[in-house]
Design a protein around this motif. Structure first.
Motif, PDB file in Angstrom:
ATOM      1  N   THR A  64     -25.917  31.250  13.434  1.00 30.76           N
ATOM      2  CA  THR A  64     -25.417  31.550  14.777  1.00 30.76           C
ATOM      3  C   THR A  64     -25.977  30.601  15.838  1.00 30.76           C
ATOM      4  N   ARG A  67     -24.326  27.274  15.485  1.00 35.11           N
ATOM      5  CA  ARG A  67     -22.932  27.344  15.944  1.00 35.11           C
ATOM      6  C   ARG A  67     -22.859  27.364  17.464  1.00 35.11           C
ATOM      7  N   GLN A  68     -23.728  28.139  18.089  1.00 33.62           N
ATOM      8  CA  GLN A  68     -23.694  28.237  19.552  1.00 33.62           C
ATOM      9  C   GLN A  68     -24.057  26.898  20.195  1.00 33.62           C
ATOM     10  N   ALA A 174     -17.905  28.550  18.020  1.00 35.57           N
ATOM     11  CA  ALA A 174     -18.687  29.669  18.564  1.00 35.57           C
ATOM     12  C   ALA A 174     -18.321  30.991  17.920  1.00 35.57           C
ATOM     13  N   SER A 175     -17.031  31.216  17.699  1.00 36.20           N
ATOM     14  CA  SER A 175     -16.583  32.519  17.216  1.00 36.20           C
ATOM     15  C   SER A 175     -16.450  32.605  15.704  1.00 36.20           C
TER      16      SER A 175
END
Length: 186
Positions: A64, A67-68, A174-175
């Motif tokens: 995460t 990714r962010q 992001a998602s």
């Protein structure tokens, strides 16, 4: 499967050497402003196409923080593509690039497919960032030296579409969803 095997053999150093060779080739071949803009557009288009290909068959699930950070980098590059960049300004998305590199640092020793994909996305984001910076400078030069040639509106439109695509990529990273871009390129 062949693509995954090829990724095993491509390292960050290989990508750096390839980028350096391309830079030398582009720098060694003098081009008229319009030809330079076309060459830059093709290079940027190729990088975006490679980025889209790397996301098509890849469900984003873990990492995460990585990714962010990558999503923030793509979003900031999209903002840079949508707005004019002045020669006196710092290169766009420098902070986000550093943050993405720091987020990916723990994955440096990983040989997993996911880690390699994240490194590839970072590489493509950097390539897009530098291409947008170069295109913006070319656009400024063309606008000041050759205002009557009519290339500048085409560059503006291309950078606008590029911003939409990069923003879509950032949202997908992001998602964890698949990239869906329904824009129309005239």
């Amino acid at each position: 499967r062949l693509g995954a095997e090829l990724v095993d053999y491509v390292s960050a150093a290989d990508l750096a050497v390839l980028s350096l060779c391309l830079t030398i080739v582009y720098a060694a071949v003098p081009l008229a402003p319009g030809e330079a803009a076309n060459a830059g557009l093709l290079a940027l288009s190729g990088g975006i196409f490679q980025t889209l290909l790397s996301l098509i068959f890849w469900p984003l699930r873990r990492y995460t923080a990585v990714r962010q950070a990558l999503a923030a980098l793509f979003q900031e590059i999209a903002r840079a593509a949508a707005s004019p960049i002045h020669a006196s300004d710092a290169p766009p998305a420098s902070l986000q690039s550093t943050q993405a590199r720091d987020a990916l640092a723990p994955l440096d020793s990983s040989r997993s497919l996911e880690a390699q994909r994240y490194r590839m996305l970072l590489s493509e984001a950097e390539r897009a960032r530098l291409s947008i910076l170069a295109l913006s400078r070319i656009q400024t030069r063309i606008g000041s030296e050759f205002p009557e040639n009519g290339i500048e509106p085409g560059l503006e439109r291309f950078l606008s579409v590029t911003a939409e695509i990069l923003s879509s990529i950032g949202g997908a990273v992001a998602s964890g969803r698949t990239v869906v871009w329904r824009g129309v390129v005239p």
